[in-house]
Design an enzyme around this catalytic site. Structure first.
Site, PDB file in Angstrom:
ATOM      1  N   CYS A 115     -51.246 -29.327  54.768  1.00  0.00           N
ATOM      2  CA  CYS A 115     -50.767 -29.743  54.212  1.00  0.00           C
ATOM      3  C   CYS A 115     -51.378 -29.605  52.627  1.00  0.00           C
ATOM      4  O   CYS A 115     -50.831 -28.608  52.150  1.00  0.00           O
ATOM      5  CB  CYS A 115     -50.929 -31.036  53.725  1.00  0.00           C
ATOM      6  SG  CYS A 115     -49.104 -31.432  52.369  1.00  0.00           S
ATOM      7  N   CYS A 116     -52.756 -29.040  52.775  1.00  0.00           N
ATOM      8  CA  CYS A 116     -53.233 -28.359  51.499  1.00  0.00           C
ATOM      9  C   CYS A 116     -53.423 -27.058  51.306  1.00  0.00           C
ATOM     10  O   CYS A 116     -53.430 -26.609  50.663  1.00  0.00           O
ATOM     11  CB  CYS A 116     -55.303 -28.887  52.111  1.00  0.00           C
ATOM     12  SG  CYS A 116     -55.294 -30.301  51.219  1.00  0.00           S
ATOM     13  N   CYS A 196     -54.270 -34.512  44.829  1.00  0.00           N
ATOM     14  CA  CYS A 196     -52.688 -35.417  44.597  1.00  0.00           C
ATOM     15  C   CYS A 196     -52.616 -36.939  45.153  1.00  0.00           C
ATOM     16  O   CYS A 196     -53.531 -38.075  45.737  1.00  0.00           O
ATOM     17  CB  CYS A 196     -52.087 -34.824  46.373  1.00  0.00           C
ATOM     18  SG  CYS A 196     -51.988 -32.811  46.392  1.00  0.00           S
ATOM     19  N   CYS A 199     -53.210 -38.709  48.444  1.00  0.00           N
ATOM     20  CA  CYS A 199     -54.712 -38.529  49.217  1.00  0.00           C
ATOM     21  C   CYS A 199     -55.816 -39.247  48.101  1.00  0.00           C
ATOM     22  O   CYS A 199     -56.927 -38.517  48.100  1.00  0.00           O
ATOM     23  CB  CYS A 199     -54.520 -37.037  49.546  1.00  0.00           C
ATOM     24  SG  CYS A 199     -53.426 -36.886  50.506  1.00  0.00           S
ATOM     25  N   CYS A 222     -60.739 -29.957  50.547  1.00  0.00           N
ATOM     26  CA  CYS A 222     -58.827 -29.386  49.906  1.00  0.00           C
ATOM     27  C   CYS A 222     -58.646 -27.985  50.694  1.00  0.00           C
ATOM     28  O   CYS A 222     -57.585 -27.874  51.183  1.00  0.00           O
ATOM     29  CB  CYS A 222     -57.744 -29.245  48.850  1.00  0.00           C
ATOM     30  SG  CYS A 222     -58.209 -28.361  47.875  1.00  0.00           S
TER      31      CYS A 222
END
Length: 247
Positions: A115-116, A196, A199, A222
């Protein structure tokens, strides 16, 4: 695309390694060996200190902020507030492409690293392509992987300058007070390191600042500070930025 060779990057990293704060930024931005440079910032709880140093030297320096599509609304507001307060004129928002955004979806629930990578690392690689160096706000006092970080390092041919690396929490607080800098609105709710919203959580008394990032997982970064930023690592070409606005 500007890119200094690896030998020059290594030489500058060694030469500037003993500098910090305004002295380091002045050497890289205005000195005789100045390089094509931009500041990278999350507009988090300590970003005002770093960006104030940048603005005191050159308020027109490019400033890159990554809009992952999952920022807190308070962070979006703070970007506008702090940009206006410091008189920054080249804040550019970079984010994932539509394809990256669709792939990421709720990937934070199952694969935070991926995702990062989609929301932050890939957009940064594109945004960093024109520059020889990036300025960031990392500090050794953040702990975890940052505890032994140098002030200047080379990653993928890009110089990384961390002018606050040796600053203590007290130094940061003093800068806020002395310079009258605005605070991130979530700080009053216990957030000390903000990324974000899915998280990030407030930290508990006695916890390090970054304990609220990916809480309960082994993940502490990240990837934008730990992965190569070599241009050939980008998955797609740079898309136009959004100066002084948000996507």
């Amino acid at each position: 695309m500007s890119r200094i060779d690896s030998e020059t990057a290594a030489r500058l990293a060694q030469r500037w390694s003993a500098l910090e704060g305004l002295e380091l930024l002045d050497a890289a931005i205005r000195g005789p060996e100045a390089v094509a440079i931009a500041a990278l910032t999350s507009f988090g709880t300590e970003s005002a200190v770093l960006l104030d140093l940048v603005a005191r030297i050159d308020p027109g320096l490019p400033v890159i902020v990554l809009d992952t599509g999952e920022l807190f609304d308070e962070t979006t507001d703070y970007i506008r507030t702090l940009t206006a307060h410091l008189g920054l004129t080249r804040v550019t928002v970079s984010g994932p492409t539509e394809a990256e955004r669709r792939e990421a979806e709720t990937l934070w629930e199952t694969d935070a690293d991926r995702c990062c990578g989609l929301r932050k690392v890939a957009p940064l690689i594109r945004a960093a392509a024109p520059f020889d160096a990036l300025i960031d706000g990392r500090r050794r006092a953040h702990g975890f992987e940052r505890a032994g970080m140098p002030t200047v390092e080379v990653s993928g041919g890009v110089l990384k300058l961390s002018p606050l690396a040796g600053w203590s929490d007290a130094d940061i607080e003093a800068a806020f007070a002395e310079r009258g800098l605005p605070r991130h609105p979530l700080e009053q709710h216990g957030y000390r390191s903000i990324g974000c919203w899915p998280c990030t959580r407030p930290v508990k008394p006695g916890e390090p600042a970054r304990a609220g990032r990916w809480a309960g997982a082994a993940k502490t970064e990240c990837g934008i500070h730990t992965r190569s930023l070599a241009p050939d690592a980008a998955a797609s070409p740079l898309e136009p930025g959004n100066p002084n606005g948000l996507s």
